[in-house]
Design a protein around this motif. Structure first.
Motif, mmCIF file in Angstrom:
data_model
loop_
_atom_site.group_PDB
_atom_site.id
_atom_site.type_symbol
_atom_site.label_atom_id
_atom_site.label_comp_id
_atom_site.label_asym_id
_atom_site.label_seq_id
_atom_site.Cartn_x
_atom_site.Cartn_y
_atom_site.Cartn_z
ATOM 1 N N TYR A 1 -6.707 -0.212 -7.673
ATOM 2 C CA TYR A 1 -7.266 -0.931 -6.273
ATOM 3 C C TYR A 1 -6.733 -0.225 -5.092
ATOM 4 C CZ TYR A 1 -8.826 -4.674 -9.538
ATOM 5 O OH TYR A 1 -9.579 -5.272 -10.609
ATOM 6 N N ASN A 2 -7.462 -0.176 -4.140
ATOM 7 C CA ASN A 2 -6.905 0.548 -2.877
ATOM 8 C C ASN A 2 -6.587 -0.456 -1.922
ATOM 9 O OD1 ASN A 2 -9.306 -0.780 -1.878
ATOM 10 N ND2 ASN A 2 -10.430 1.214 -1.528
ATOM 11 N N GLN A 3 -6.189 -0.032 -0.778
ATOM 12 C CA GLN A 3 -5.594 -0.965 0.289
ATOM 13 C C GLN A 3 -6.691 -1.949 0.530
ATOM 14 O OE1 GLN A 3 -6.751 2.159 0.607
ATOM 15 N NE2 GLN A 3 -7.449 2.434 3.011
ATOM 16 N N ASN A 4 -7.780 -1.994 0.508
ATOM 17 C CA ASN A 4 -8.775 -3.018 0.816
ATOM 18 C C ASN A 4 -9.066 -3.746 -0.390
ATOM 19 O OD1 ASN A 4 -9.109 -1.999 3.360
ATOM 20 N ND2 ASN A 4 -10.490 -0.291 2.581
ATOM 21 N N GLY A 5 -8.394 -3.685 -1.586
ATOM 22 C CA GLY A 5 -8.584 -4.573 -2.843
ATOM 23 C C GLY A 5 -9.905 -4.164 -3.531
ATOM 24 N N ASN A 6 -10.507 -3.165 -3.302
ATOM 25 C CA ASN A 6 -11.484 -2.405 -4.170
ATOM 26 C C ASN A 6 -11.100 -1.383 -5.281
ATOM 27 O OD1 ASN A 6 -13.361 -3.530 -2.160
ATOM 28 N ND2 ASN A 6 -12.983 -1.890 -0.723
ATOM 29 N N LEU A 7 -11.956 -1.817 -6.446
ATOM 30 C CA LEU A 7 -11.283 -0.783 -7.642
ATOM 31 C C LEU A 7 -12.097 0.304 -7.461
ATOM 32 C CD1 LEU A 7 -10.116 -1.010 -10.333
ATOM 33 C CD2 LEU A 7 -12.497 -1.697 -11.482
ATOM 34 N N VAL A 8 -11.359 1.202 -7.333
ATOM 35 C CA VAL A 8 -11.718 2.859 -7.221
ATOM 36 C C VAL A 8 -11.082 3.816 -7.996
ATOM 37 C CG1 VAL A 8 -12.409 2.300 -4.647
ATOM 38 C CG2 VAL A 8 -10.189 3.347 -5.250
ATOM 39 N N GLU A 9 -11.469 4.897 -8.079
ATOM 40 C CA GLU A 9 -10.937 6.122 -8.773
ATOM 41 C C GLU A 9 -11.099 7.333 -8.156
ATOM 42 O OE1 GLU A 9 -13.836 7.775 -12.181
ATOM 43 O OE2 GLU A 9 -13.238 5.824 -12.433
ATOM 44 N N ASN B 1 0.790 -1.105 -0.043
ATOM 45 C CA ASN B 1 -0.076 -0.067 0.280
ATOM 46 C C ASN B 1 0.944 1.255 0.028
ATOM 47 O OD1 ASN B 1 -2.559 -1.512 0.356
ATOM 48 N ND2 ASN B 1 -1.690 -1.998 2.337
ATOM 49 N N TRP C 1 -2.854 2.900 -2.526
ATOM 50 C CA TRP C 1 -3.116 2.198 -3.732
ATOM 51 C C TRP C 1 -2.167 0.897 -3.872
ATOM 52 C CZ3 TRP C 1 -6.985 4.276 -6.933
ATOM 53 C CH2 TRP C 1 -7.229 5.510 -6.819
ATOM 54 N N TRP D 1 -5.067 8.623 0.099
ATOM 55 C CA TRP D 1 -5.434 7.608 -0.723
ATOM 56 C C TRP D 1 -4.271 6.524 -1.041
ATOM 57 C CZ3 TRP D 1 -10.041 7.470 -4.404
ATOM 58 C CH2 TRP D 1 -11.050 8.690 -3.835
#
Length: 217
Positions: free
Chosen positions: A154-162, A134, A179, A177
């Protein structure tokens, strides 16, 4: 951006110059009417020295080894212009005896004659190793073409975000943020990531967990 971190980086860069490492093959460059100073991004975190080989603002060939420490090192007082090669040396304190073939990684950069801030950031672009760590991203707009940047990944939780950030200057930190897995940066001429993007920057997040990654264009 954290002012204390920048001041420490600048001091470290000055120490590297003071140490010298005695590898100058041409006269050191001095501030002139053109050319840029460079800031080295140690995104992998393991490099101890870098060998810079290029031309100063007067067209003289300069080959010099610099000590680096931490995530970024400002090499102040040395001015460059045109094509240059930068070699990173992991765990070596002397650029492996000034030999480019002993480097851990190399990159060729083109330093413009003029720029609005007299600095260019040089990192290890192109490394798309998908490390499960991360990191926060700091973007350096060397070409001065981005008024906003959208980061997709992907963020630190493994979710695809922008997320979208306005980037009015050369240096913008996307603080808060985190990544992993090599997110992509989309550069826009607008201030709010609207319209079509003009270019992309692919990051490689390999390095140490909880640190910064410097992305450049």
């Amino acid at each position: 951006m954290n002012t204390v971190r920048r001041k420490i980086a600048a001091i470290v860069g000055s120490i590297g110059l003071a140490l010298g490492i005695g590898l100058v093959t041409a006269g050191s460059a001095h501030a002139g009417s053109n050319g840029q100073q460079i800031m080295i991004l140690n995104n992998g975190g393991s490099a101890k020295t870098v060998l810079v080989w290029g031309n100063d603002q007067n067209g003289n060939s300069v080959k010099q080894c610099f000590s680096i420490s931490g995530y970024e090192t400002w090499i102040s007082g040395w001015w460059w212009k045109g094509s240059m090669s930068v070699y990173w040396y992991d765990y070596s304190t002397n650029c492996s005896n000034n030999n480019p073939s002993n480097s851990s990684y190399s990159w060729t950069a083109d330093i413009p004659a003029t720029s609005s801030n007299d600095w260019q950031a040089i990192g290890r672009p192109g490394n798309t190793t998908l490390d499960n760590i991360n990191r926060q991203i700091e973007f350096f707009d060397n070409r001065h073409v981005a008024n906003s940047v959208k980061v997709v990944g992907y963020n630190q939780n493994g979710n695809l975000v922008e997320g979208c950030w306005a980037t009015p200057g050369w240096d913008t930190a996307f603080s808060g943020w985190w990544w992993k897995f090599g997110p992509t940066l989309y550069l826009y001429s607008t201030s709010n990531c609207s319209g079509g993007y003009n270019s992309t920057v692919k990051t490689g997040m390999g390095g140490r967990d909880g640190t910064w990654y410097g992305a450049t264009n």
